[in-house]
Design an enzyme around this catalytic site. Structure first.
Site, PDB file in Angstrom:
ATOM      1  N   ASP A   1       0.844  -1.189   0.000  1.00 58.19           N
ATOM      2  CA  ASP A   1       0.000   0.000   0.000  1.00 58.19           C
ATOM      3  C   ASP A   1       0.883   1.244   0.000  1.00 58.19           C
ATOM      4  O   ASP A   1       2.119   1.144   0.117  1.00 58.19           O
ATOM      5  CB  ASP A   1      -0.943  -0.004   1.215  1.00 58.19           C
ATOM      6  CG  ASP A   1      -2.307   0.580   0.889  1.00 58.19           C
ATOM      7  OD1 ASP A   1      -2.347   1.637   0.231  1.00 58.19           O
ATOM      8  OD2 ASP A   1      -3.328  -0.008   1.280  1.00 58.19           O
TER       9      ASP A   1
ATOM     10  N   HIS B   1     -13.328  -2.102  -7.927  1.00 60.77           N
ATOM     11  CA  HIS B   1     -14.510  -1.243  -8.088  1.00 60.77           C
ATOM     12  C   HIS B   1     -14.189   0.249  -8.029  1.00 60.77           C
ATOM     13  O   HIS B   1     -15.053   1.083  -8.296  1.00 60.77           O
ATOM     14  CB  HIS B   1     -15.595  -1.614  -7.063  1.00 60.77           C
ATOM     15  CG  HIS B   1     -15.316  -1.205  -5.656  1.00 60.77           C
ATOM     16  ND1 HIS B   1     -16.258  -1.325  -4.657  1.00 60.77           N
ATOM     17  CD2 HIS B   1     -14.203  -0.694  -5.053  1.00 60.77           C
ATOM     18  CE1 HIS B   1     -15.761  -0.895  -3.518  1.00 60.77           C
ATOM     19  NE2 HIS B   1     -14.517  -0.510  -3.729  1.00 60.77           N
TER      20      HIS B   1
END
Length: 271
Positions: free
Chosen positions: A136, A181
């Site tokens: 991340d 998404h």
């Protein structure tokens, strides 16, 4: 949410104590706080989002929405709110996600955009031989190490990086939980093809998303989430067929979707 006793006192019901009290291990406090302070404000501009087809951070908070996570992580305080919000749901459905498929054959796992390690904790507690590396952004990794992952969780590791722009190391399995998404079709394909190149033979990718019915008639939660993606990101929720096409066009095969019965569903594809 409250019970009135004969003695003239109010008290929480068992359900409200479990999910609304901040100290509860299954609390939804952080999710509700984020929805009320950030998401709800952006929903005021839903008509504009539909007309323009883009995120509404500029109208809602006066911040450019050109870079999705620069807007979401617009301050250290806002980033921490978002991380707590994202971490919350795994206490409710993380175990169901990890156990939807038998993932015991995957020893080396990369959780891309794995945030706080909430899902990684379920992974290593379920599969004793597995190690999970969370990739991340640097600011997220540093916060996760301080606030969410303890030194005792030795099979969870971190790698600072941007999975769109930085190299993705080899692994047996790549987890993308609530990632696809967020993005356009083009960005999704670029990322999945990049993952395919880093995936070891016989390895796979695990997508965790809210699935729409094939005819888009529901579920209502998935439809609402898709609108939320419109006002906050570049992406949308998709049907199993749409995810299958993205994965197949990226080179993956043996694609299988499973509905968990909880908020998030799972798709596993193999190389």
């Amino acid at each position: 949410m409250w019970i009135f006793s004969l003695q003239g006192h109010y008290s929480n019901t068992d359900v409200s104590t479990l999910y609304l009290v901040k100290s509860s291990p299954k609390t939804l406090y952080h999710m509700i706080t984020y929805y009320s302070q950030t998401t709800y404000k952006l929903w005021h501009f839903l008509p504009e989002a539909i007309r323009e087809g883009k995120s509404q951070y500029e109208r809602g908070f006066g911040i450019s929405s050109k870079e999705v996570f620069e807007a979401i992580y617009r301050s250290e305080e806002e980033m921490l709110k978002f991380l707590y919000h994202m971490d919350t749901i795994w206490t409710i459905c993380g175990k169901d996600i990890i156990q939807a498929f038998d993932l015991s054959v995957f020893c080396s796992v990369y959780d891309l955009g794995g945030c706080t390690g909430g899902l990684a904790k379920h992974f290593v507690s379920t599969y004793n031989e597995t190690t999970v590396t969370i990739m991340d952004l640097p600011s997220v990794v540093q916060t996760a190490k301080k606030k969410f992952v303890t030194d005792e969780e030795q099979r969870i590791h971190f790698l600072e990086g941007d999975f769109f722009n930085d190299p993705i190391p080899e692994a047996d399995l790549f987890v993308l939980a609530r990632i696809i998404h967020d993005w356009t079709e083009e960005k999704c394909l670029n990322l999945l093809r990049k993952i395919y190149q880093s995936c070891r033979p016989g390895g796979g990718v695990l997508l965790v998303e809210v699935l729409l019915n094939e005819d888009r008639s529901g579920p209502l939660t998935s439809q609402l989430f898709s609108l939320n993606m419109l006002i906050q990101t570049e992406g949308r929720e998709r049907t199993p067929t749409e995810y299958t096409k993205l994965l197949a066009d990226s080179g993956f095969r043996d694609i299988e979707a499973k509905v968990t019965g909880k908020l998030y569903d799972v798709i596993l594809a193999r190389k």
